[in-house]
Write an enzyme that holds these catalytic residues in place. Structure first.
Site, PDB file in Angstrom:
ATOM      1  N   GLU A  77       0.824  -1.208   0.000  1.00 46.81           N
ATOM      2  CA  GLU A  77       0.000   0.000   0.000  1.00 46.81           C
ATOM      3  C   GLU A  77       0.861   1.263   0.000  1.00 46.81           C
ATOM      4  O   GLU A  77       0.504   2.267  -0.611  1.00 46.81           O
ATOM      5  CB  GLU A  77      -0.924   0.000   1.213  1.00 46.81           C
ATOM      6  N   PRO A 286      11.907 -13.013  -0.019  1.00 43.57           N
ATOM      7  CA  PRO A 286      10.737 -13.277   0.822  1.00 43.57           C
ATOM      8  C   PRO A 286       9.918 -12.006   1.063  1.00 43.57           C
ATOM      9  O   PRO A 286      10.464 -10.903   1.166  1.00 43.57           O
ATOM     10  CB  PRO A 286      11.338 -13.796   2.132  1.00 43.57           C
ATOM     11  N   ARG A 287       8.621 -12.184   1.176  1.00 44.65           N
ATOM     12  CA  ARG A 287       7.731 -11.051   1.408  1.00 44.65           C
ATOM     13  C   ARG A 287       8.007 -10.386   2.739  1.00 44.65           C
ATOM     14  O   ARG A 287       7.915  -9.162   2.874  1.00 44.65           O
ATOM     15  CB  ARG A 287       6.278 -11.548   1.355  1.00 44.65           C
ATOM     16  N   GLY A 330      13.491  -2.359   0.174  1.00 44.00           N
ATOM     17  CA  GLY A 330      13.318  -1.240  -0.754  1.00 44.00           C
ATOM     18  C   GLY A 330      14.032  -1.391  -2.079  1.00 44.00           C
ATOM     19  O   GLY A 330      14.218  -0.407  -2.798  1.00 44.00           O
ATOM     20  N   GLU A 331      14.431  -2.606  -2.437  1.00 40.85           N
ATOM     21  CA  GLU A 331      15.181  -2.810  -3.672  1.00 40.85           C
ATOM     22  C   GLU A 331      14.434  -3.676  -4.684  1.00 40.85           C
ATOM     23  O   GLU A 331      15.057  -4.232  -5.597  1.00 40.85           O
ATOM     24  CB  GLU A 331      16.544  -3.441  -3.379  1.00 40.85           C
ATOM     25  N   ASN A 355       1.415  -8.162  -5.960  1.00 38.67           N
ATOM     26  CA  ASN A 355       1.425  -7.171  -7.027  1.00 38.67           C
ATOM     27  C   ASN A 355       2.323  -7.599  -8.192  1.00 38.67           C
ATOM     28  O   ASN A 355       3.501  -7.866  -8.016  1.00 38.67           O
ATOM     29  CB  ASN A 355       1.907  -5.840  -6.436  1.00 38.67           C
ATOM     30  N   LEU A 356       1.747  -7.638  -9.403  1.00 39.37           N
ATOM     31  CA  LEU A 356       2.500  -7.982 -10.607  1.00 39.37           C
ATOM     32  C   LEU A 356       3.087  -6.755 -11.301  1.00 39.37           C
ATOM     33  O   LEU A 356       3.963  -6.875 -12.153  1.00 39.37           O
ATOM     34  CB  LEU A 356       1.591  -8.676 -11.641  1.00 39.37           C
ATOM     35  N   ILE A 357       2.577  -5.589 -10.955  1.00 30.50           N
ATOM     36  CA  ILE A 357       2.753  -4.409 -11.799  1.00 30.50           C
ATOM     37  C   ILE A 357       4.187  -3.906 -11.829  1.00 30.50           C
ATOM     38  O   ILE A 357       4.662  -3.411 -12.852  1.00 30.50           O
ATOM     39  CB  ILE A 357       1.776  -3.305 -11.339  1.00 30.50           C
ATOM     40  N   GLU A 358       4.917  -4.032 -10.711  1.00 22.98           N
ATOM     41  CA  GLU A 358       6.293  -3.554 -10.689  1.00 22.98           C
ATOM     42  C   GLU A 358       7.147  -4.295 -11.716  1.00 22.98           C
ATOM     43  O   GLU A 358       8.023  -3.705 -12.352  1.00 22.98           O
ATOM     44  CB  GLU A 358       6.880  -3.703  -9.287  1.00 22.98           C
TER      45      GLU A 358
END
Length: 440
Positions: A77, A286-287, A330-331, A355-358
């Site tokens: 988010e 990992p998430r 953040g990478e 999220n796939l968009i990145e």
């Protein structure tokens, strides 16, 4: 938004009273869990007072400004909010942005994105009791509340309504599963809906489901994540990482969840004697950062020599390393830039996907597992556009990745379709800003 016809305000008050009592009764356990989680993620042991509604004085440089409040619960988010926050800062130079989170990783992501901005103040949102939410609102007196994606807190919304703080649910999404769950708490959800000024939904399907929960002023604004652009500095980090890797084919397993890494490593181990996989490097990110150590240990136990990203330094990746553990924060754009094919985690097991968009923004072919109910619409659209491909299990994921790695023209064409797909869906920031304008 208006409450649905037949709404019983008295019943809603009683249920919300029970809901609040449950929060207060659970509070000792909630705080204990917070402290235990802090043993692996120190951020959870910081700023604990904020979680129960106590905040330090606002700095003089910000005290004279009106706050535009954006609540982004966690990492996803917060990243999605980046273009919206940048647009708010640009359009309203006399105001400041109050950015709140619930997770330590979300706060760290916000710090990485906006830590240098003198007009962004970060803190944790308190737990959802009326007293705590009231203290938060009295302390900051925000001009507007923007909740990102799925964050609906009944007491918080009621307290905002009492103080005439408009509430906007932005970048909103609601899966069929979440809709069914929401209907089980329909009284609380309907009351929360009545306290919202408007909703900006990601898709028409999301908008339809949100209306079923009592939404009245629901508009389709699109997905803000399409407006997130990779920072040149991160792309440079990715290019440097790729140079350290060399010519080896690279599969990135991004945002993996508990249980998935074991499946991936086991399947990779079974193929380790296959010459076609001999040169493959798998990057696993990992998430949740508290699992970095666990995943590295798991790879070692499987006989797949790992190397952690934070220990790579400026040296080349040794040829014997089979797994690179992405243990940096953040990478993610850098990891996408360094890979050839990306698998998006949270989808091998029934966790709803990520999220796939990145990955599309960097022009990478995407593989996705069978479980994508949290991102079903965008996933199906991406598959139809040829930017993503669904796999049924971990074995098919590795084999499909290998096929793409060996088929340069096919992989390149899929990457080009990914970029086109991302470009086609941009513009959500401008539409969301138009939605917010009447309330600022």
């Amino acid at each position: 938004m208006k409450a649905a016809s037949g709404f019983d305000a008295g019943r809603a008050w009683r249920i919300r009273l029970l809901y609040s009592a449950a929060w207060w009764l659970a509070m000792p356990l909630v705080l204990l869990r917070l402290w235990r989680r802090g043993s692996k993620e120190p951020g959870y042991r910081q700023h604990v007072a904020e979680r129960i509604g106590f905040y330090p004085p606002v700095a003089p440089a910000l005290a004279s400004r009106k706050f535009l409040w954006v609540h982004a619960v966690s990492v996803g988010e917060t990243r999605a909010a980046e273009p919206l926050i940048a647009a708010l800062l640009d359009a309203y130079p006399e105001h400041a942005v109050l950015l709140t989170h619930m997770t330590a990783t979300g706060r760290a992501t916000g710090q990485a994105l906006f830590g240098k901005s003198p007009r962004v103040l970060q803190c944790f949102l308190p737990y959802d009791t009326g007293w705590m939410a009231g203290r938060f609102l009295r302390h900051f007196s925000p001009l507007v509340c923007v909740l990102m994606e799925t964050e609906v807190w009944p007491n918080l919304i009621v307290q905002c309504a009492r103080r005439k703080v408009p509430v906007v649910l932005a970048n909103a999404r609601l899966s069929e599963r979440s809709l069914r769950r929401g209907k089980r708490f329909s009284t609380l959800m309907t009351e929360a809906a009545s306290g919202m000024s408007c909703v900006g939904a990601q898709t028409e399907a999301d908008a339809a489901r949100l209306r079923q929960l009592g939404g009245d002023n629901v508009q389709v604004t699109g997905n803000l994540k399409f407006d997130v652009t990779p920072a040149p500095a991160l792309l440079a980090v990715g290019a440097a990482m790729r140079e350290q890797i060399g010519s080896r084919p690279v599969l990135l397993c991004a945002s993996t969840r508990d249980g998935e890494e074991e499946l991936i490593l086991e399947a990779l181990y079974k193929r380790s004697q296959d010459a076609a996989y001999a040169n493959l490097l798998v990057i696993i990110v990992p998430r949740h950062p508290q699992r970095f150590d666990e995943v590295a240990a798991m790879a070692t136990a499987k006989g797949l020599p790992p190397l952690r990203r934070t220990r790579l330094g400026g040296q080349p990746v040794p040829p014997q390393v089979k797994v690179l553990v992405g243990d940096s924060m953040g990478e993610m754009f850098a990891y996408y830039a360094a890979c050839d094919v990306a698998f998006i985690g949270g989808s091998l097991l029934p966790m709803g996907g990520q999220n796939l968009i990145e990955a599309f923004a960097v022009g990478k072919p995407v593989l996705i597992g069978p479980h994508t109910f949290n991102f079903s619409d965008i996933t199906e659209q991406a598959i139809a556009a040829g930017a993503a491909q669904r796999v049924s299990d971990v074995g098919q994921m590795l084999d499909t990745a290998l096929q793409l790695l060996q088929a340069g023209p096919q992989r390149q064409a899929m990457g080009e379709r990914a970029i086109h797909f991302a470009q086609l869906h941009r513009g959500a920031t401008a539409r969301t800003m138009a939605l917010l304008a009447p309330f600022i």
